[in-house]
Motif scaffolding. Structure first.
Motif, PDB file in Angstrom:
ATOM      1  N   LEU A 100       0.845  -1.187   0.000  1.00 25.25           N
ATOM      2  CA  LEU A 100       0.000   0.000   0.000  1.00 25.25           C
ATOM      3  C   LEU A 100       0.886   1.244   0.000  1.00 25.25           C
ATOM      4  CD1 LEU A 100      -2.585  -1.160   2.691  1.00 25.25           C
ATOM      5  CD2 LEU A 100      -2.905  -1.150   0.222  1.00 25.25           C
ATOM      6  N   TRP A 101       1.017   1.902  -1.147  1.00 27.70           N
ATOM      7  CA  TRP A 101       1.788   3.135  -1.265  1.00 27.70           C
ATOM      8  C   TRP A 101       1.493   3.790  -2.602  1.00 27.70           C
ATOM      9  CZ3 TRP A 101       4.644   1.986  -5.536  1.00 27.70           C
ATOM     10  CH2 TRP A 101       5.092   0.662  -5.696  1.00 27.70           C
ATOM     11  N   PHE A 102       1.898   5.040  -2.711  1.00 25.81           N
ATOM     12  CA  PHE A 102       1.741   5.792  -3.957  1.00 25.81           C
ATOM     13  C   PHE A 102       3.110   6.254  -4.418  1.00 25.81           C
ATOM     14  CE2 PHE A 102       1.478   9.866  -6.149  1.00 25.81           C
ATOM     15  CZ  PHE A 102       0.615   9.550  -7.192  1.00 25.81           C
ATOM     16  N   ALA A 103       3.367   6.170  -5.730  1.00 27.54           N
ATOM     17  CA  ALA A 103       4.651   6.601  -6.273  1.00 27.54           C
ATOM     18  C   ALA A 103       4.453   7.162  -7.677  1.00 27.54           C
ATOM     19  CB  ALA A 103       5.635   5.444  -6.306  1.00 27.54           C
ATOM     20  N   GLN A 104       5.320   8.072  -8.056  1.00 28.94           N
ATOM     21  CA  GLN A 104       5.324   8.604  -9.412  1.00 28.94           C
ATOM     22  C   GLN A 104       5.721   7.493 -10.391  1.00 28.94           C
ATOM     23  OE1 GLN A 104       4.233  11.525 -10.302  1.00 28.94           O
ATOM     24  NE2 GLN A 104       3.954  12.317  -8.212  1.00 28.94           N
ATOM     25  N   PRO A 105       5.268   7.563 -11.635  1.00 27.36           N
ATOM     26  CA  PRO A 105       5.565   6.482 -12.602  1.00 27.36           C
ATOM     27  C   PRO A 105       7.044   6.141 -12.719  1.00 27.36           C
ATOM     28  CG  PRO A 105       3.927   7.973 -13.504  1.00 27.36           C
ATOM     29  CD  PRO A 105       4.369   8.586 -12.207  1.00 27.36           C
ATOM     30  N   LYS A 106       7.929   7.147 -12.624  1.00 27.24           N
ATOM     31  CA  LYS A 106       9.362   6.900 -12.783  1.00 27.24           C
ATOM     32  C   LYS A 106       9.939   6.101 -11.605  1.00 27.24           C
ATOM     33  CE  LYS A 106      10.363  10.952 -15.630  1.00 27.24           C
ATOM     34  NZ  LYS A 106      11.145  12.217 -15.734  1.00 27.24           N
ATOM     35  N   LYS A 107       9.313   6.214 -10.432  1.00 27.07           N
ATOM     36  CA  LYS A 107       9.820   5.540  -9.237  1.00 27.07           C
ATOM     37  C   LYS A 107       9.013   4.300  -8.872  1.00 27.07           C
ATOM     38  CE  LYS A 107      11.847   9.631  -7.047  1.00 27.07           C
ATOM     39  NZ  LYS A 107      11.896  10.445  -5.814  1.00 27.07           N
ATOM     40  N   TYR A 108       8.037   3.961  -9.721  1.00 26.99           N
ATOM     41  CA  TYR A 108       7.168   2.826  -9.404  1.00 26.99           C
ATOM     42  C   TYR A 108       7.947   1.511  -9.354  1.00 26.99           C
ATOM     43  CZ  TYR A 108       3.300  -0.491  -9.672  1.00 26.99           C
ATOM     44  OH  TYR A 108       2.433  -1.522  -9.420  1.00 26.99           O
ATOM     45  N   SER A 109       8.748   1.239 -10.394  1.00 27.78           N
ATOM     46  CA  SER A 109       9.508  -0.018 -10.437  1.00 27.78           C
ATOM     47  C   SER A 109      10.514  -0.093  -9.298  1.00 27.78           C
ATOM     48  CB  SER A 109      10.218  -0.161 -11.785  1.00 27.78           C
ATOM     49  OG  SER A 109      11.129   0.905 -11.983  1.00 27.78           O
ATOM     50  N   GLU A 110      11.093   1.047  -8.925  1.00 23.39           N
ATOM     51  CA  GLU A 110      12.056   1.079  -7.819  1.00 23.39           C
ATOM     52  C   GLU A 110      11.390   0.684  -6.503  1.00 23.39           C
ATOM     53  OE1 GLU A 110      14.603   4.469  -5.403  1.00 23.39           O
ATOM     54  OE2 GLU A 110      14.147   4.809  -7.538  1.00 23.39           O
ATOM     55  N   ASN A 111      10.190   1.204  -6.251  1.00 20.83           N
ATOM     56  CA  ASN A 111       9.446   0.859  -5.041  1.00 20.83           C
ATOM     57  C   ASN A 111       9.029  -0.605  -5.039  1.00 20.83           C
ATOM     58  OD1 ASN A 111       8.501   3.283  -3.095  1.00 20.83           O
ATOM     59  ND2 ASN A 111       8.858   4.065  -5.153  1.00 20.83           N
ATOM     60  N   LEU A 112       8.649  -1.099  -6.205  1.00 16.30           N
ATOM     61  CA  LEU A 112       8.214  -2.492  -6.327  1.00 16.30           C
ATOM     62  C   LEU A 112       9.369  -3.450  -6.030  1.00 16.30           C
ATOM     63  CD1 LEU A 112       5.427  -3.654  -7.081  1.00 16.30           C
ATOM     64  CD2 LEU A 112       6.313  -4.041  -9.388  1.00 16.30           C
ATOM     65  N   GLN A 113      10.551  -3.139  -6.557  1.00 14.83           N
ATOM     66  CA  GLN A 113      11.729  -3.960  -6.295  1.00 14.83           C
ATOM     67  C   GLN A 113      12.129  -3.888  -4.823  1.00 14.83           C
ATOM     68  OE1 GLN A 113      14.923  -3.073  -9.053  1.00 14.83           O
ATOM     69  NE2 GLN A 113      13.486  -2.950 -10.766  1.00 14.83           N
ATOM     70  N   GLU A 114      11.981  -2.712  -4.224  1.00 18.11           N
ATOM     71  CA  GLU A 114      12.303  -2.561  -2.807  1.00 18.11           C
ATOM     72  C   GLU A 114      11.393  -3.434  -1.944  1.00 18.11           C
ATOM     73  OE1 GLU A 114      13.393   1.209  -0.046  1.00 18.11           O
ATOM     74  OE2 GLU A 114      11.295   1.133  -0.704  1.00 18.11           O
ATOM     75  N   ASP A 115      10.103  -3.506  -2.292  1.00 17.59           N
ATOM     76  CA  ASP A 115       9.163  -4.364  -1.560  1.00 17.59           C
ATOM     77  C   ASP A 115       9.583  -5.831  -1.630  1.00 17.59           C
ATOM     78  OD1 ASP A 115       7.767  -2.101  -1.014  1.00 17.59           O
ATOM     79  OD2 ASP A 115       5.921  -2.693  -2.020  1.00 17.59           O
ATOM     80  N   ALA A 116       9.969  -6.278  -2.831  1.00 21.39           N
ATOM     81  CA  ALA A 116      10.390  -7.673  -3.009  1.00 21.39           C
ATOM     82  C   ALA A 116      11.641  -7.970  -2.185  1.00 21.39           C
ATOM     83  CB  ALA A 116      10.641  -7.957  -4.486  1.00 21.39           C
TER      84      ALA A 116
END
Length: 218
Positions: free
Chosen positions: A21-37
């Motif tokens: 559950l979070w919000f991110a700008q399109p450019k940082k979306y993949s970075e946040n997703l990888q951080e979660d994993a």
């Protein structure tokens, strides 16, 4: 042509919610997703090595991550007693500090919470891990599926479907075997379905276990 969708994704916004559950700008979306994993993998490895808990039944079943500006809230769902004894709070605090160092969160603090699952055999992941252990011990797949259904019925569910695919019992030709008890309305969005897909490595090869549990709703 058949069209299929993950039962959990099919029910997002009704009976299911996201694990992140979070919000991110399109450019940082993949970075946040990888951080979660990476966070999830780090927590699982820590619990396996430090706490010596290897199975899903004893360990964690789900990790939810909620990111805010100054804090990352992590909820660890477990059905184990081992994570709740007197020595564990110190190890959880150590895990929290290690996460802080590992992911260089200078401006954000990690906040960990452990939530115990009251009825473990209403959880599809725990049930799949139970079947996997039975198959590794060369128990008959039919016996393993029937035992899993008995455990689920004792947990007051409305229905269950168990499916195993692959080279079952070491046969040369792969096949699919399944069994259902009760009602499992897969096309009803309001029905609360707990689903998991679980691979298990056996002597004969890798088998795939899929479980649908109809818990409540409609």
């Amino acid at each position: 042509m058949g069209q299929k969708i993950n039962p959990l994704g099919f029910r997002l916004g009704t009976t299911q919610s996201h694990y992140s559950l979070w919000f991110a700008q399109p450019k940082k979306y993949s970075e946040n997703l990888q951080e979660d994993a990476k966070i999830r993998d780090y927590i699982k490895n820590y619990i396996q090595k430090k706490m010596k808990i290897y199975s899903v039944v004893e360990g964690i079943t789900r990790i939810e991550i909620q990111k805010q500006i100054d804090v990352i809230k992590i909820k660890i769902y477990t059905a184990s007693q081992k994570l709740f004894n007197e020595k564990r709070p110190q190890e959880i605090e150590e895990l929290q500090r290690n996460l802080q160092k590992e992911f260089y969160c200078v401006n954000r603090q990690f906040n960990l919470a452990i939530i115990r699952i009251a009825k473990p055999y209403r959880n599809s992941t725990i049930l799949a891990d139970f079947i996997a252990d039975q198959l590794k011990n060369r128990v008959s797949f039919r016996k393993a599926m029937k035992k899993a259904i008995e455990l689920t019925e004792q947990a007051n569910t409305k229905g269950i479907r168990v499916q195993i695919a692959g080279r079952i019992d070491g046969k040369e030709i792969a096949r699919v075997e399944w069994i259902r008890e009760g009602r499992v309305p897969l096309q009803t969005i309001q029905a609360k379905i707990d689903y998991c897909s679980y691979p298990v490595r056996t002597i004969s090869g890798i088998l795939g276990i899929k479980i649908w549990i109809f818990i409540d709703g409609e």
